[in-house]
Scaffold this motif. Sequence first.
Motif, PDB file in Angstrom:
ATOM      1  N   LYS A  43       0.817  -1.215   0.000  1.00 27.46           N
ATOM      2  CA  LYS A  43       0.000   0.000   0.000  1.00 27.46           C
ATOM      3  C   LYS A  43       0.850   1.265   0.000  1.00 27.46           C
ATOM      4  O   LYS A  43       0.342   2.361   0.226  1.00 27.46           O
ATOM      5  CB  LYS A  43      -0.941  -0.006   1.201  1.00 27.46           C
ATOM      6  CG  LYS A  43      -1.994  -1.095   1.092  1.00 27.46           C
ATOM      7  CD  LYS A  43      -3.066  -0.932   2.113  1.00 27.46           C
ATOM      8  CE  LYS A  43      -4.165  -1.957   1.869  1.00 27.46           C
ATOM      9  NZ  LYS A  43      -5.326  -1.694   2.700  1.00 27.46           N
ATOM     10  N   THR A  71       1.331  -0.187  -9.704  1.00 22.01           N
ATOM     11  CA  THR A  71       0.358  -1.205  -9.300  1.00 22.01           C
ATOM     12  C   THR A  71      -0.909  -0.590  -8.703  1.00 22.01           C
ATOM     13  O   THR A  71      -1.793  -1.311  -8.269  1.00 22.01           O
ATOM     14  CB  THR A  71       0.976  -2.178  -8.277  1.00 22.01           C
ATOM     15  OG1 THR A  71       1.372  -1.439  -7.128  1.00 22.01           O
ATOM     16  CG2 THR A  71       2.158  -2.923  -8.869  1.00 22.01           C
ATOM     17  N   SER A  73      -4.365   1.451  -9.092  1.00 22.69           N
ATOM     18  CA  SER A  73      -5.348   1.726 -10.147  1.00 22.69           C
ATOM     19  C   SER A  73      -5.525   3.232 -10.320  1.00 22.69           C
ATOM     20  O   SER A  73      -5.292   4.013  -9.394  1.00 22.69           O
ATOM     21  CB  SER A  73      -6.689   1.080  -9.807  1.00 22.69           C
ATOM     22  OG  SER A  73      -7.283   1.744  -8.721  1.00 22.69           O
ATOM     23  N   GLU A 113      -7.635   2.377   1.075  1.00 22.81           N
ATOM     24  CA  GLU A 113      -8.594   1.369   1.500  1.00 22.81           C
ATOM     25  C   GLU A 113      -9.211   0.617   0.319  1.00 22.81           C
ATOM     26  O   GLU A 113      -9.562  -0.543   0.432  1.00 22.81           O
ATOM     27  CB  GLU A 113      -9.676   1.995   2.382  1.00 22.81           C
ATOM     28  CG  GLU A 113     -10.586   2.971   1.661  1.00 22.81           C
ATOM     29  CD  GLU A 113     -11.540   3.681   2.612  1.00 22.81           C
ATOM     30  OE1 GLU A 113     -11.547   3.354   3.810  1.00 22.81           O
ATOM     31  OE2 GLU A 113     -12.260   4.577   2.134  1.00 22.81           O
ATOM     32  N   ASN A 114      -9.335   1.248  -0.831  1.00 27.44           N
ATOM     33  CA  ASN A 114      -9.910   0.590  -2.009  1.00 27.44           C
ATOM     34  C   ASN A 114      -8.839   0.055  -2.959  1.00 27.44           C
ATOM     35  O   ASN A 114      -9.143  -0.294  -4.086  1.00 27.44           O
ATOM     36  CB  ASN A 114     -10.818   1.566  -2.768  1.00 27.44           C
ATOM     37  CG  ASN A 114     -12.015   1.964  -1.941  1.00 27.44           C
ATOM     38  OD1 ASN A 114     -12.525   1.169  -1.169  1.00 27.44           O
ATOM     39  ND2 ASN A 114     -12.442   3.207  -2.085  1.00 27.44           N
ATOM     40  N   HIS A 115      -7.605   0.013  -2.481  1.00 31.78           N
ATOM     41  CA  HIS A 115      -6.485  -0.400  -3.338  1.00 31.78           C
ATOM     42  C   HIS A 115      -6.446  -1.923  -3.496  1.00 31.78           C
ATOM     43  O   HIS A 115      -6.462  -2.660  -2.522  1.00 31.78           O
ATOM     44  CB  HIS A 115      -5.169   0.085  -2.746  1.00 31.78           C
ATOM     45  CG  HIS A 115      -3.950  -0.476  -3.421  1.00 31.78           C
ATOM     46  ND1 HIS A 115      -3.670  -0.248  -4.750  1.00 31.78           N
ATOM     47  CD2 HIS A 115      -2.954  -1.272  -2.964  1.00 31.78           C
ATOM     48  CE1 HIS A 115      -2.543  -0.862  -5.067  1.00 31.78           C
ATOM     49  NE2 HIS A 115      -2.101  -1.492  -4.001  1.00 31.78           N
ATOM     50  N   HIS A 116      -6.431  -2.349  -4.739  1.00 26.74           N
ATOM     51  CA  HIS A 116      -6.218  -3.756  -5.083  1.00 26.74           C
ATOM     52  C   HIS A 116      -5.129  -3.742  -6.131  1.00 26.74           C
ATOM     53  O   HIS A 116      -5.342  -3.208  -7.224  1.00 26.74           O
ATOM     54  CB  HIS A 116      -7.486  -4.390  -5.643  1.00 26.74           C
ATOM     55  CG  HIS A 116      -8.649  -4.272  -4.717  1.00 26.74           C
ATOM     56  ND1 HIS A 116      -8.749  -4.998  -3.546  1.00 26.74           N
ATOM     57  CD2 HIS A 116      -9.761  -3.487  -4.767  1.00 26.74           C
ATOM     58  CE1 HIS A 116      -9.864  -4.667  -2.927  1.00 26.74           C
ATOM     59  NE2 HIS A 116     -10.495  -3.750  -3.644  1.00 26.74           N
ATOM     60  N   PRO A 117      -3.941  -4.296  -5.822  1.00 26.39           N
ATOM     61  CA  PRO A 117      -2.832  -4.219  -6.787  1.00 26.39           C
ATOM     62  C   PRO A 117      -3.240  -4.731  -8.156  1.00 26.39           C
ATOM     63  O   PRO A 117      -3.948  -5.727  -8.274  1.00 26.39           O
ATOM     64  CB  PRO A 117      -1.750  -5.106  -6.168  1.00 26.39           C
ATOM     65  CG  PRO A 117      -2.078  -5.162  -4.716  1.00 26.39           C
ATOM     66  CD  PRO A 117      -3.575  -5.040  -4.624  1.00 26.39           C
ATOM     67  N   VAL A 118      -2.813  -4.000  -9.171  1.00 26.04           N
ATOM     68  CA  VAL A 118      -3.072  -4.409 -10.547  1.00 26.04           C
ATOM     69  C   VAL A 118      -1.777  -4.909 -11.148  1.00 26.04           C
ATOM     70  O   VAL A 118      -0.692  -4.542 -10.709  1.00 26.04           O
ATOM     71  CB  VAL A 118      -3.637  -3.239 -11.394  1.00 26.04           C
ATOM     72  CG1 VAL A 118      -5.003  -2.851 -10.907  1.00 26.04           C
ATOM     73  CG2 VAL A 118      -2.708  -2.054 -11.376  1.00 26.04           C
TER      74      VAL A 118
END
Length: 196
Positions: A43, A71, A73, A113-118
């Motif tokens: 993060k 990474t 978004s 908090e809304n981070h999802h690795p891309v």
Amino acid sequence: MSANEDQEMELEALRSIYEGDESFRELSPVSFQYRIGENGDPKAFLIEISWTETYPQTPPIISMNAFFNNTISSAVKQSILAKLQEAVEVNLGTAMTYTLFEYAKDNKEQFMENHHPVNSTTSISNIISVETPNIAPSSKKKDKREQLSKAQKRKLADKTDHKGELPRGWNWVDVVKHVSIFEISFTFFSSLRPRF
């Protein structure tokens, strides 16, 4: 105080505050990066702040286009930038680089908090879309040929035959010059060698 005096004072303050801090990086006297989070932290993100000529009376340029953020978004990046812009509006007219970095550090968990690795293939398109949101894909452009002046065309025509080819042996003069210099230097150094 003028904008330049404010910038000089803030620059000195930033250098003294962040001296020895590995997260801080001064790219130039008006551009700075700060890594929010530790290395290896999924993060973690990097903020770049660049001052305009009239900063702090005008807002600085805040960017998250660094490769470090590949990474993240574009939606998360836009959200972070929007929250930082709100902080800029509150602090407009005062030195705010330190304040923005600290605000980002304090709110890192909320920002991410809304981070999802891309994956990296998706991230390249995210970086492009963040950098150029208003530019439509351009159509293919024809490669422009270099235009020659009349003098250049005449000189080229004088060197070539009617087919546009250079005559045989056109560069022999250069070869002869190099051979002559080599022979002269060889003869000179041979004469310096002691004979037994």
